[in-house]
Design an enzyme around this catalytic site. Structure first.
Site, PDB file in Angstrom:
ATOM      1  N   ASP A 126       0.836  -1.217   0.000  1.00 20.44           N
ATOM      2  CA  ASP A 126       0.000   0.000   0.000  1.00 20.44           C
ATOM      3  C   ASP A 126       0.864   1.258   0.000  1.00 20.44           C
ATOM      4  O   ASP A 126       0.356   2.346   0.258  1.00 20.44           O
ATOM      5  CB  ASP A 126      -0.886   0.102   1.270  1.00 20.44           C
ATOM      6  N   CYS A 180     -16.581 -17.471  -8.419  1.00 19.34           N
ATOM      7  CA  CYS A 180     -17.704 -17.354  -7.479  1.00 19.34           C
ATOM      8  C   CYS A 180     -18.940 -18.111  -7.979  1.00 19.34           C
ATOM      9  O   CYS A 180     -19.838 -18.412  -7.183  1.00 19.34           O
ATOM     10  CB  CYS A 180     -18.083 -15.889  -7.289  1.00 19.34           C
ATOM     11  N   CYS A 190     -24.363  -7.456   2.249  1.00 21.65           N
ATOM     12  CA  CYS A 190     -23.685  -6.197   2.586  1.00 21.65           C
ATOM     13  C   CYS A 190     -24.680  -5.250   3.255  1.00 21.65           C
ATOM     14  O   CYS A 190     -25.668  -4.852   2.642  1.00 21.65           O
ATOM     15  CB  CYS A 190     -23.101  -5.557   1.324  1.00 21.65           C
ATOM     16  N   CYS A 230     -14.638  -3.214   8.056  1.00 21.08           N
ATOM     17  CA  CYS A 230     -15.848  -4.035   7.962  1.00 21.08           C
ATOM     18  C   CYS A 230     -15.452  -5.384   7.366  1.00 21.08           C
ATOM     19  O   CYS A 230     -14.662  -5.439   6.434  1.00 21.08           O
ATOM     20  CB  CYS A 230     -16.888  -3.345   7.083  1.00 21.08           C
TER      21      CYS A 230
END
Ligand code: B12
Ligand code: SF4
Ligand code: SF4
Length: 302
Positions: A126, A180, A190, A230
């Site tokens: 990062d 997926c 979500c 989260c």
């Protein structure tokens, strides 16, 4: 240099997975990125608008770059936080990964340069504009998931770091396709309705609101599932339900996991340093932490 050798060194450093991609310009990813920025999905993270070309062309960041090594660290630990009301995202439960992963990659660079002193390397966690997510896919350490994160067979609780290097390898890994299938669990779970398949709208995402947004509403902080970050779209993912195996011994649980609800509510500035000082939470100020705790406390007492 042999790719297998460098992957072995990554394993010795504590990485759960590693891969090597041939350096090239990631045109498709660049287009997707520009579309996301054009739609304003990056919210107020204006740093993402800068140096867009460099993000997808490693040679712009390291002249002569030939390869991108990606290390993936599985950050799950067995310990659970004592506080059930004031929880933080899992990636904060250990030492700040920016420092940890950088240190781990440094040991790999040292071994590479011992073998070939002419090799140049640049580490990123990062810390530069490079898109670690895209390079993780290119290096075959995972694939795109509908929750916007990169998954491999063991799930998504991984953080990544890269080594850009002038070194060439005997073989290179290939990107993995998204797998997926028909699953929509993360999208439908979500709490902020921030997800559409493979896309995150940071404006709505609680991870953005609780970590990056400089002026979040108290009501948003109160509604967020966690005080910091989260994890909901990862918690529901079937790939993350597998048993935790042997943890890399580089992971040490943070002191703050011992804090009870009341201790969180009454934490002083000094205690914040003691308990959170080595975690990724320390990147945000004490004021920010106590504001989020107060917002949650008011909501709990309603
Ligand atoms: C900005 C940022 C955020 C923002 C925006 C999130 C986002 N999805 O972009 C916020 C603050 C919300 C955030 C939250 C989190 N983050 Co974050 N974040 C970053 C950061 C610094 C840049 C990501 C970025 O460029 N976003 C810009 C948008 C436009 O890009 P994008 O949505 O990823 O779009 C890409 C895809 O479209 C992709 N793409 C290209 N081709 C294709 C093809 C297909 C088929 C598909 C599907 C996609 C695809 O390319 C686009 C361009 O990169 C990276 C570190 C880094 N330097 O890469 C960490 C990073 C992505 N975050 C990370 C983590 C751990 C998190 C959290 C889990 C932390 C938490 N628990 O709260 C949450 C997860 C939220 C979520 N569901 O994504 C990890 C991801 C690890 C993983 N397994 O994927 C990273 C890689 C940090 C690291 N070094 O490990 N993050
Ligand atoms: S991190 Fe939370 S708010 Fe953000 S997309 Fe995942 S579940 Fe939604
Ligand atoms: S919950 Fe389902 S759709 Fe979402 S990332 Fe996991 S497997 Fe993919």
């Amino acid at each position: 240099m042999q790719a297998q050798q460098v992957k072995t060194w990554c394993g010795e450093a504590g990485f759960s997975h590693a891969g090597v991609a041939r350096a090239h310009v990631l045109r498709d990813a660049e287009e997707q990125f520009k579309a996301a920025i054009g739609e304003g999905r990056h919210a107020d993270m204006h740093f993402l608008e800068r140096d867009v070309d460099k993000r997808f062309n490693p040679e712009d960041l390291l002249p002569g770059c030939r390869s991108v090594i990606v290390g993936a660290l599985d950050y799950r630990i067995a310990e659970q936080p004592a506080s059930d009301k004031y929880r933080m995202a899992r990636y904060t439960w250990i030492e700040d990964y920016h420092q940890l992963v950088k240190r781990m990659l440094q040991t790999v660079v040292e071994k590479m340069t011992a073998v070939d002193p002419s090799v140049h390397c640049r580490i990123t966690v990062d810390s530069s504009c490079i898109s670690e997510k895209n390079w993780a896919v290119e290096a075959g350490v995972g694939c795109y998931g509908k929750n916007g994160l990169i998954h491999n067979d063991e799930g998504s609780y991984f953080v990544f770091g890269t080594i850009l290097t002038t070194c060439e390898f005997d073989v290179y890994d290939s990107p993995k396709k998204s797998d997926c299938g028909d699953c929509m669990l993360c999208v439908n779970s979500c709490p902020a309705h921030a997800l559409s398949p493979y896309k995150v709208d940071a404006n709505k995402c609680f991870a953005y609101q609780t970590v990056e947004n400089k002026t979040p509403d108290n009501s948003v902080l109160a509604d967020a599932p966690l005080v910091f970050g989260c994890d909901r779209c990862q918690e529901v993912c079937p790939k993350n339900k597998k048993n935790i195996g042997l943890r890399p011994n580089v992971l040490k649980s943070s002191l703050f996991l011992q804090l009870q609800n009341e201790e969180m509510e009454n934490l002083s500035r000094e205690d914040f340093k003691t308990y959170f000082g080595d975690t990724a939470m320390a990147r945000r100020k004490y004021e920010r932490f106590s504001r989020a705790i107060s917002a949650k406390k008011s909501k709990n007492s309603e």
